[in-house]
Design an enzyme around this catalytic site. Sequence first.
Site, mmCIF file in Angstrom:
data_model
loop_
_atom_site.group_PDB
_atom_site.id
_atom_site.type_symbol
_atom_site.label_atom_id
_atom_site.label_comp_id
_atom_site.label_asym_id
_atom_site.label_seq_id
_atom_site.Cartn_x
_atom_site.Cartn_y
_atom_site.Cartn_z
ATOM 1 N N GLU A 261 0.647 -1.569 0.114
ATOM 2 C CA GLU A 261 0.042 0.167 0.082
ATOM 3 C C GLU A 261 1.404 1.427 0.020
ATOM 4 O OE1 GLU A 261 -2.902 -0.615 3.168
ATOM 5 O OE2 GLU A 261 -4.187 -1.935 2.113
ATOM 6 N N GLU B 40 -4.429 -9.114 0.226
ATOM 7 C CA GLU B 40 -4.542 -8.604 1.360
ATOM 8 C C GLU B 40 -6.363 -8.444 1.067
ATOM 9 O OE1 GLU B 40 -1.720 -5.560 3.938
ATOM 10 O OE2 GLU B 40 -4.297 -5.352 4.689
#
Length: 812
Positions: free
Chosen positions: A429, A505
């Site tokens: 991220e 994720e």
Amino acid sequence: MTQKLFLSLFSIFLFLNGYAKNREIMPLDKEWLFQKKDITEPIQIYTSWDTVNIPHDWAINGPFDLNQDMQFVQVIEDGDKEAKLRTGRTGALPATGMGQYRKELFLPVEKSTQRVYIEFDGVMSNAKIYLNGEYIGERPYGYSSFSFDLTDHFKFGKKNILDVTVENKPEMSRFYTGAGIYRPVRLICTSPIHVAHWGTFICTPEISTKKGSVSIKTNINAFTEKKGKIKLITEIYDPSGKCVSSVSSSKDIMSTLLFEQNCTVKKPALWDTEHPHLYTAVSKVYFNGEQTDIYKTTFGFRTIKFDKDKGFFLNEKATKIKGVCLHHDLGPLGAAVNLRATERQLEIMKEMGCNAIRTSHNPPSIELLELCDKMGLMVQVEAFDEWKNGKCVNGYNTLFDKWAEKDLTDLIRRDRNHPCVIMWSIGNELREQDQKEGGQIARFLSDIVHREDPTRPSTAGYNNHIGAIINGLADAVDLVGFNYKHYDYQTQHENHPEYILYGSETSSAVSSRGVYKFPVKDNWTPWYNDYQISSYDMDYVPWGSAPDTEFEKQDDNEFLLGEFVWTGFDYLGEPSPYGEGAPSRSSYFGIVDLAGLKKDRYYLYQSQWSNKPVLHVMPHWTWPDRLGQEVPIQCYTNYPEVELFVNGKSMGTKRKDKSQKFLRYRMRWDNIIYQPGEIKIIAKNEKGEPCEERIIKTAGNPDKIYLKADRDTLLANGKDLSFITVEIQDKEGNLCPRDASLLFVKVNGNGKLKALCNGDATDLIPFTSNYMRVFNGKMVIIVESKDKTGEINIEVSGERLKTSFYKLTCQQ
Ligand code: GAL
């Protein structure tokens, strides 16, 4: 003559002759001096040293204090529009500050012809190393392993003082880091001619049922003026310890030498998740005929293939990745790595049917990889949680320019022989996803991966997947990981058929073990005023989904490699959704709680992932406050049909229903009215024949403390652990599922009380206390062995409860 004495005389003889066949590896795990301090240079005058063992995490003893990591911060990833007050983000533990470690080192004069190295597996963080007051070097990234050559600074035959200073700045992480020398340290003494640090790289380029080819690259260091030939013999040993192949080559001596050798092994036993067969390469180094070093490398034969349409293949067999993300902390033990605690986490995950671990978001311990090799768990090793654009003021962004290439290179060199490692993640991220330069950084890192390991793909976890696509980050990696993009897999697969996609994720469902909230509903903004969350497993964070949603996408889309669920275990810090001035200090995301106790969600994953029969019913059946009200009952199972009985009366038989969101992977009886008594479920096979049943009864008053250890016998090595589960039961032995008794724990004999943990994210009693409340009737006592053999006696008492005793044995 005893064998020991003979061996030590033998080694003295070797040294007198000027060579040593075996490198000596000396763990530096005992009796370090430690003090917290407030300057970065090593202090020479010592006033307040503690004696500690390594691995050590100075912060885990507490105390918890919400002021400790209170910060005003905008967490863009959580959707914050502006900065907010955050608490408990890094565990509310005293990890910030400076510390100094000191250790005396001694090597006899006879070893002055040898080379001396020190290896650190990880120091949190900004480690600076000094020997006898002289600066040796430093390593800022707390998750990197590193080594220094001490030879030219070492005083042989005299006392040497090793100092390590550590500095953890505030706001350096989004989660608990731990503090200090939290991974092992060792001193290595070798002949001047030896295999270099992380000096082997072993690949198995071709594997068939008949043979496996092995390519071995070996770096040799030669610290000598002498001329001559270096010979390297590499022998391959099969899982039973039999030598099955060998190769020998020679070169004229130079200060550094790279040997490239090839050999074949007949009918290699493959490494996979069911049968993780491991081979050992033994590198034997000779100089002018004299043996100077032996070095061992574990490896395996296995193939991995990632297909954009057909998904992932292990040894040519289609295999969905059923993975979990794990943080590096071990809950109540903090970040200090412990082999048994790591093994227990992996055992619990494996039993659930999990086949892969993502080491979110940083290089793991060596212990974790060695265990995954042995236990048959695949691993995505992840390097970074941020690049140049920080998520935290003092995060990795402050190090990226100077250290990223070295940190990533070293990580791959350290870990690339492990068969369990199947991909390298260059980051999670990243804030660069929406920046033009992001693609360039991603390519820079991905190129390092390819340079250091052409056998495995690079990857990254993108939450701003559109940004990552536009800015070239997605194109830069071999496998495109999407974080929480279950709703967009298909579209992006159609738009970019060349991408190899998976859920890097997924889910981020949240729950507290044993807590159930009413009414039961699909809930993406969970918030309850007791700071707990429902275990009906329909609560998740706004960017996440229920486990069921991701299952559906994985099942219906062959092209997806699989998923890594956020997270396998609860971890310290990040107590979403209670991170804003709440008492919470650990996460709610875990499938298993911080103590290692299974939440209901465990059985949902197990029913979907494992091929063992699974039958689980929830909630508990002790609801004096809900007499005559609805208490929905749910069942996680992989049996085709289940019938529910409440107080002997059938409430109907259910099958899973593909057409509805929360019925495809679970069975539900929503309109059950609570009356005390019992609920019973009977699982049936396709023919409607009963196979298994579960009964839950309404509990009476708390009466006894039931204790059960995961292992009754420990190794007398000062670090083995037993995890004793405590249950408060009524007279009949039913769990009292809402009990919160305060228990006192005494441990005597050849063990000590290491920690207590109840899995309640809001409990601010230190883990190292000798008392704690049970949470929903349960907690875990962690007992550590001492160095001596004998018995360990545990006594647990609580008001109005019968005192319980438990005995463990500590043996060699
Ligand atoms: C993701 C992040 C994880 C964790 C998770 C919680 O965005 O990568 O580290 O914060 O969210 O849902």
